[in-house]
Design a protein around this motif. Structure first.
Motif, PDB file in Angstrom:
ATOM      1  N   ARG A  86       0.826  -1.219   0.000  1.00  0.00           N
ATOM      2  CA  ARG A  86       0.000   0.000   0.000  1.00  0.00           C
ATOM      3  C   ARG A  86       0.855   1.261   0.000  1.00  0.00           C
ATOM      4  O   ARG A  86       0.559   2.231  -0.720  1.00  0.00           O
ATOM      5  CB  ARG A  86      -0.937   0.000   1.222  1.00  0.00           C
ATOM      6  N   ARG A  90       1.205   4.196  -3.027  1.00  0.00           N
ATOM      7  CA  ARG A  90       1.012   5.637  -2.782  1.00  0.00           C
ATOM      8  C   ARG A  90       2.227   6.436  -3.234  1.00  0.00           C
ATOM      9  O   ARG A  90       2.092   7.474  -3.891  1.00  0.00           O
ATOM     10  CB  ARG A  90       0.751   5.861  -1.285  1.00  0.00           C
ATOM     11  N   THR A 111       2.664  -5.167  -7.001  1.00  0.00           N
ATOM     12  CA  THR A 111       3.647  -4.092  -6.851  1.00  0.00           C
ATOM     13  C   THR A 111       4.535  -4.013  -8.081  1.00  0.00           C
ATOM     14  O   THR A 111       4.833  -2.922  -8.580  1.00  0.00           O
ATOM     15  CB  THR A 111       4.496  -4.316  -5.589  1.00  0.00           C
TER      16      THR A 111
END
Length: 202
Positions: A86, A90, A111
């Motif tokens: 996460r 970002r 990812t």
């Protein structure tokens, strides 16, 4: 947010400015094993290009309010990996920057896909003996808190290297001055972005 490795006086040369222009909003994402030099080389690379340097592990620790080792000990590796994915998602929205990732981050296929879409990945490939020499100086590697760190590290290399090989670029991290590695990364980036070779000496 970004760990600014850029001073007010840092100015990219015309050739480096051309590289940044070609990079656009993408991040230069450093991947590789613990001890491969992602942090130290990443800071130098960011300073050379006069763009921010961001360490994903530091950002994770800030978000969690605890160290990586404490997250592993308290919540376990799966919890850490979820938070890691996460945070990196970002951070990838804030290029151009040099983004250093933890050793296991690139193993997450989502990812990897995000990095492929929003960055250029550079694998800092280091051999086992180089990694062992470097990581023995520190005691903050949760995955190496085993009876035989060398065997553990060797197993991690066998597991991770085939995935790291999917990175856009590979540069060998070895026992040479970090500035030499930075030059090799810049050369590889210029080739990847279709730019001419390194600038002539003034």
């Amino acid at each position: 947010m970004a760990e600014a490795a850029v001073t007010d006086e840092a100015v990219a040369t015309p050739g480096e400015a051309a590289l940044i222009a070609a990079l656009g909003p993408r991040s230069i994402v450093l991947v590789g094993m613990m001890g491969s030099g992602k942090s130290s080389i990443g800071r130098r690379l960011a300073a050379r290009l006069a763009i921010p340097y961001v360490d994903a592990d530091s950002e994770i620790e800030t978000a969690a309010g605890m160290t990586i080792a404490e997250i592993f000990e308290t919540h376990g590796e799966p919890y850490f990996r979820g938070g890691e994915a996460r945070v990196i998602a970002r951070l990838l929205d804030h290029g151009p920057q040099v983004l250093a990732t933890g050793g296991g981050a690139f193993m997450n296929k989502d990812t990897r896909a995000l990095i492929g879409a929003k960055g250029i990945s550079v694998w800092l490939k280091a051999e086992l003996d180089v990694l062992l020499k470097r990581i023995r100086r520190r005691n903050d590697r949760p995955l190496l808190k085993t009876d035989d760190p060398a065997t553990t590290l060797s197993a991690l290399i066998a597991e991770r290297h085939p995935i790291y090989a999917e990175a856009d670029l590979t540069v060998h991290s070895r026992e040479v001055p970090h500035e030499a590695i930075v030059e090799e990364i810049l050369d590889a980036l210029r080739a990847r972005l279709g730019l001419s070779g390194r600038e002539p000496a003034p």
